[in-house]
Design a protein around this motif. Structure first.
Motif, PDB file in Angstrom:
ATOM      1  N   MET A 174     -49.101  26.717  11.108  1.00  0.00           N
ATOM      2  CA  MET A 174     -49.634  25.716  10.187  1.00  0.00           C
ATOM      3  C   MET A 174     -50.473  24.723  10.992  1.00  0.00           C
ATOM      4  SD  MET A 174     -48.649  26.429   7.173  1.00  0.00           S
ATOM      5  CE  MET A 174     -48.537  28.177   7.375  1.00  0.00           C
ATOM      6  N   LEU A 175     -51.631  24.387  10.487  1.00  0.00           N
ATOM      7  CA  LEU A 175     -52.461  23.420  11.200  1.00  0.00           C
ATOM      8  C   LEU A 175     -51.866  22.028  11.045  1.00  0.00           C
ATOM      9  CD1 LEU A 175     -56.078  24.642  10.285  1.00  0.00           C
ATOM     10  CD2 LEU A 175     -54.672  25.263  12.249  1.00  0.00           C
ATOM     11  N   THR A 176     -52.022  21.204  12.088  1.00  0.00           N
ATOM     12  CA  THR A 176     -51.533  19.823  12.014  1.00  0.00           C
ATOM     13  C   THR A 176     -52.492  19.015  11.131  1.00  0.00           C
ATOM     14  OG1 THR A 176     -52.887  19.125  13.885  1.00  0.00           O
ATOM     15  CG2 THR A 176     -50.685  19.966  14.400  1.00  0.00           C
ATOM     16  N   GLU A 177     -52.050  17.810  10.798  1.00  0.00           N
ATOM     17  CA  GLU A 177     -52.892  16.957   9.947  1.00  0.00           C
ATOM     18  C   GLU A 177     -54.239  16.683  10.625  1.00  0.00           C
ATOM     19  OE1 GLU A 177     -52.076  12.747   7.928  1.00  0.00           O
ATOM     20  OE2 GLU A 177     -50.365  14.120   7.965  1.00  0.00           O
ATOM     21  N   GLU A 178     -54.174  16.463  11.949  1.00  0.00           N
ATOM     22  CA  GLU A 178     -55.396  16.182  12.707  1.00  0.00           C
ATOM     23  C   GLU A 178     -56.350  17.388  12.682  1.00  0.00           C
ATOM     24  OE1 GLU A 178     -54.874  15.661  16.923  1.00  0.00           O
ATOM     25  OE2 GLU A 178     -56.344  14.031  17.010  1.00  0.00           O
ATOM     26  N   GLN A 179     -55.768  18.593  12.842  1.00  0.00           N
ATOM     27  CA  GLN A 179     -56.596  19.809  12.837  1.00  0.00           C
ATOM     28  C   GLN A 179     -57.200  20.045  11.451  1.00  0.00           C
ATOM     29  OE1 GLN A 179     -53.511  22.416  14.244  1.00  0.00           O
ATOM     30  NE2 GLN A 179     -54.071  22.184  16.395  1.00  0.00           N
ATOM     31  N   LEU A 180     -56.402  19.754  10.402  1.00  0.00           N
ATOM     32  CA  LEU A 180     -56.925  19.940   9.038  1.00  0.00           C
ATOM     33  C   LEU A 180     -58.072  18.974   8.752  1.00  0.00           C
ATOM     34  CD1 LEU A 180     -53.583  20.506   7.088  1.00  0.00           C
ATOM     35  CD2 LEU A 180     -55.472  22.139   7.292  1.00  0.00           C
ATOM     36  N   MET A 181     -57.933  17.738   9.269  1.00  0.00           N
ATOM     37  CA  MET A 181     -58.997  16.746   9.064  1.00  0.00           C
ATOM     38  C   MET A 181     -60.278  17.187   9.775  1.00  0.00           C
ATOM     39  SD  MET A 181     -56.897  13.195   9.313  1.00  0.00           S
ATOM     40  CE  MET A 181     -58.272  12.266   9.920  1.00  0.00           C
ATOM     41  N   LEU A 182     -60.087  17.717  10.985  1.00  0.00           N
ATOM     42  CA  LEU A 182     -61.249  18.197  11.740  1.00  0.00           C
ATOM     43  C   LEU A 182     -61.916  19.365  10.992  1.00  0.00           C
ATOM     44  CD1 LEU A 182     -62.708  18.275  14.731  1.00  0.00           C
ATOM     45  CD2 LEU A 182     -61.550  20.466  14.733  1.00  0.00           C
ATOM     46  N   GLN A 183     -61.075  20.286  10.501  1.00  0.00           N
ATOM     47  CA  GLN A 183     -61.600  21.448   9.771  1.00  0.00           C
ATOM     48  C   GLN A 183     -62.441  20.991   8.570  1.00  0.00           C
ATOM     49  OE1 GLN A 183     -58.710  23.930   7.635  1.00  0.00           O
ATOM     50  NE2 GLN A 183     -59.643  25.715   8.620  1.00  0.00           N
ATOM     51  N   ASP A 184     -61.915  20.021   7.844  1.00  0.00           N
ATOM     52  CA  ASP A 184     -62.615  19.460   6.673  1.00  0.00           C
ATOM     53  C   ASP A 184     -63.955  18.849   7.077  1.00  0.00           C
ATOM     54  OD1 ASP A 184     -60.998  19.921   4.584  1.00  0.00           O
ATOM     55  OD2 ASP A 184     -60.748  17.787   4.059  1.00  0.00           O
ATOM     56  N   MET A 185     -63.907  18.086   8.171  1.00  0.00           N
ATOM     57  CA  MET A 185     -65.103  17.373   8.625  1.00  0.00           C
ATOM     58  C   MET A 185     -66.189  18.376   9.055  1.00  0.00           C
ATOM     59  SD  MET A 185     -66.744  16.248  11.648  1.00  0.00           S
ATOM     60  CE  MET A 185     -65.697  15.889  13.052  1.00  0.00           C
ATOM     61  N   VAL A 186     -65.793  19.377   9.864  1.00  0.00           N
ATOM     62  CA  VAL A 186     -66.790  20.329  10.361  1.00  0.00           C
ATOM     63  C   VAL A 186     -67.297  21.203   9.208  1.00  0.00           C
ATOM     64  CG1 VAL A 186     -67.332  22.102  12.085  1.00  0.00           C
ATOM     65  CG2 VAL A 186     -65.690  20.330  12.639  1.00  0.00           C
ATOM     66  N   ARG A 187     -66.385  21.581   8.299  1.00  0.00           N
ATOM     67  CA  ARG A 187     -66.789  22.416   7.155  1.00  0.00           C
ATOM     68  C   ARG A 187     -67.842  21.695   6.313  1.00  0.00           C
ATOM     69  NH1 ARG A 187     -61.908  25.162   3.998  1.00  0.00           N
ATOM     70  NH2 ARG A 187     -61.792  26.240   5.993  1.00  0.00           N
ATOM     71  N   LYS A 188     -67.591  20.405   6.084  1.00  0.00           N
ATOM     72  CA  LYS A 188     -68.529  19.601   5.275  1.00  0.00           C
ATOM     73  C   LYS A 188     -69.876  19.487   6.000  1.00  0.00           C
ATOM     74  CE  LYS A 188     -68.269  15.237   2.714  1.00  0.00           C
ATOM     75  NZ  LYS A 188     -69.320  14.424   3.254  1.00  0.00           N
ATOM     76  N   PHE A 189     -69.815  19.210   7.306  1.00  0.00           N
ATOM     77  CA  PHE A 189     -71.053  19.075   8.082  1.00  0.00           C
ATOM     78  C   PHE A 189     -71.831  20.398   8.066  1.00  0.00           C
ATOM     79  CE2 PHE A 189     -73.460  19.701  11.987  1.00  0.00           C
ATOM     80  CZ  PHE A 189     -74.273  18.573  11.978  1.00  0.00           C
ATOM     81  N   ALA A 190     -71.098  21.506   8.263  1.00  0.00           N
ATOM     82  CA  ALA A 190     -71.765  22.817   8.336  1.00  0.00           C
ATOM     83  C   ALA A 190     -72.411  23.161   6.995  1.00  0.00           C
ATOM     84  CB  ALA A 190     -70.767  23.893   8.753  1.00  0.00           C
ATOM     85  N   LYS A 191     -71.711  22.850   5.903  1.00  0.00           N
ATOM     86  CA  LYS A 191     -72.266  23.178   4.571  1.00  0.00           C
ATOM     87  C   LYS A 191     -73.483  22.304   4.264  1.00  0.00           C
ATOM     88  CE  LYS A 191     -71.362  24.551   0.009  1.00  0.00           C
ATOM     89  NZ  LYS A 191     -72.632  25.260   0.043  1.00  0.00           N
ATOM     90  N   GLU A 192     -73.351  21.013   4.589  1.00  0.00           N
ATOM     91  CA  GLU A 192     -74.426  20.081   4.194  1.00  0.00           C
ATOM     92  C   GLU A 192     -75.622  20.101   5.138  1.00  0.00           C
ATOM     93  OE1 GLU A 192     -72.581  16.265   3.744  1.00  0.00           O
ATOM     94  OE2 GLU A 192     -71.453  16.917   1.962  1.00  0.00           O
ATOM     95  N   GLU A 193     -75.357  20.282   6.434  1.00  0.00           N
ATOM     96  CA  GLU A 193     -76.453  20.152   7.413  1.00  0.00           C
ATOM     97  C   GLU A 193     -76.912  21.488   7.998  1.00  0.00           C
ATOM     98  OE1 GLU A 193     -77.762  17.165   7.828  1.00  0.00           O
ATOM     99  OE2 GLU A 193     -76.204  16.173   6.643  1.00  0.00           O
TER     100      GLU A 193
END
Ligand SMILES: Cc1cc2nc3c(=O)[nH]c(=O)nc-3n(C[C@H](O)[C@H](O)[C@H](O)COP(=O)(O)OP(=O)(O)OC[C@H]3O[C@@H](n4cnc5c(N)ncnc54)[C@H](O)[C@@H]3O)c2cc1C
Length: 379
Positions: free
Chosen positions: A4-23
């Motif tokens: 299971m990913l930690t809260e910190e890893q999940l936040m990072l995943q969300d951040m990079v996913r959003k950046f990758a989709k938008e930019e």
């Protein structure tokens, strides 16, 4: 082992996913078609801390773990496999050996610029006559007073066109083969250093792949990375981490192929219904996702082992082998699901198919991964 990913890893995943989709997504196809290096994206990734994600804050890194880095490479590669390998080669193949084997002076000199993405790194092991047989290097380094003189040429250096810092292997004791090679850090502006052939490739066309020519390149003694004649070990340890970067790149491409296939199968009507209604399509999607998840588990397991300081060579080879073959499988099925349209440039699955193949080749072909795995089992 906790998958299971930690809260910190999940936040990072969300951040990079959003950046990758938008930019990244809006520019990736055009960049790839025009063989254009995504300079803006790389500099934004530097600002976000992604170029030095798994390195200590004291050197300018983000201070996160290796699993976080794997998550980031997958999310980036989901939208652009070229950007994925630019990040992976820079981080795994250049920052990692400097951090792991460098002197304090070398770390202070190079890491802040590399980890922030202000400078890009490239790693050169391969030569025309030394591919899978990496120890057969014919580039030489000869000591001349307080300097090493490097001569020879390297091929297939990822990031070679844009990089300012090069980690490369040269023979310092030719008769000793793998026991006679040493690693060096070479700055781009070293006299005698130049770029030769720039490869035109099947895929990952936004990342450069070049020949490096070393013509009496003079570097100070302090440019040696690690111990004299221990360069082969430096390379092998470096490639263990690098293979996980490529496994994550492969996972990103595979996920792109699956997600696009799911979307298309719901939108494409044949025989008065979406093709997703047909069991043949459903089974392909089920197999693709099952294979993707199994490859991701292998990749995360090896990454957790690396984070824990365990020996993970075999696990890295297994992860890279599995993820790259799953990547090819998914890219192939994605075109099948898209039918004839999948063969055209109107749909991104065409690019995924071209990008997928390299994951079975670089940082050790699938045959070499099998060799590494079998050797540890048979010894
Ligand atoms: C786009 C791209 C980017 C790259 N980036 C880099 C980089 O940044 N830095 C770098 O140093 N290199 C890089 N490489 C080089 C890459 O790692 C090598 O191409 C790869 O390791 C294979 O070497 P080779 O091409 O010489 O193939 P070869 O070694 O000639 O292999 C040819 C075939 O023989 C098989 N084979 C060879 N030896 C054995 C064996 N012992 N047992 C069974 N089968 C065997 C191989 O699996 C393969 O199928 C890159 C290559 C490409 C195409």
């Amino acid at each position: 082992m906790d998958f299971m990913l930690t809260e910190e890893q999940l936040m990072l995943q969300d951040m990079v996913r959003k950046f990758a989709k938008e930019e990244i997504e809006p520019v990736s196809s055009d960049n790839e078609r025009n063989h254009r290096y995504p300079a803006d994206i790389i500099s934004q990734l530097g600002e976000l801390g992604i170029m030095g994600i798994a390195y200590p804050v004291e050197y300018g890194g983000a201070g996160m773990d290796f699993v976080s880095y794997m998550i980031a490479v997958e999310e980036i590669s989901r939208y652009c496999a070229s950007t994925g390998v630019i990040v992976s080669a820079h981080s795994s193949l250049v920052c990692d050996p400097i951090f792991r084997f460098g002197t304090e002076e070398q770390k202070q000199k190079y890491l802040p610029d590399l980890l922030s993405g202000r400078k890009i790194g490239s790693f050169s092991l391969t030569e025309a006559g030394a591919g899978s047989d990496a120890g057969a290097t014919s580039t030489t380094a000869v000591l001349d007073g307080d300097h090493w003189i490097l001569n020879g040429s390297k091929i297939f250096a990822t990031n070679g066109k844009e990089a300012e810092v090069f980690v490369l292997i040269a023979s310092t004791e030719p008769s000793q083969k793998t026991r006679g090679v040493t690693t060096f850090i070479v700055d781009k502006d070293s006299p005698g250093y130049s770029i030769g052939k720039v490869e035109q490739k099947l895929g990952i066309r936004s990342s450069s792949t070049v020949e490096i020519i070393l013509d009496n390149v003079r570097v100070p003694k302090s440019a040696m990375l690690g111990e004299l004649n221990k360069g082969f070990k430096v390379s092998m340890v470096t490639l263990d981490g690098g293979r996980l970067g490529i496994a994550s790149q492969a996972l990103g491409i595979a996920r792109a192929a699956i997600e696009d296939s799911i979307k298309y199968s719901k939108e494409r009507f044949q025989f008065d219904q979406p093709i997703a209604n047909f069991q043949a399509i459903q089974w392909m999607i089920a197999d693709m996702w099952t294979e993707y998840e199994s490859a991701r588990l292998l990749t995360w397991r090896a990454s957790i082992m690396k984070d824990k300081g365990m020996n993970y060579s075999r696990e890295a080879a297994m992860a890279k082998l599995k993820a790259s073959e799953v990547c090819m499988f998914c890219a192939n099925k994605a075109i099948q699901i898209h039918g004839g349209y999948g063969f055209t440039e109107d749909f991104k699955v065409e690019r995924y198919y071209r990008d997928a193949k390299i994951t079975e080749l670089y940082e050790g072909t699938s045959e070499i991964q099998r060799l590494v795995i079998a050797r540890t089992l048979l010894k």
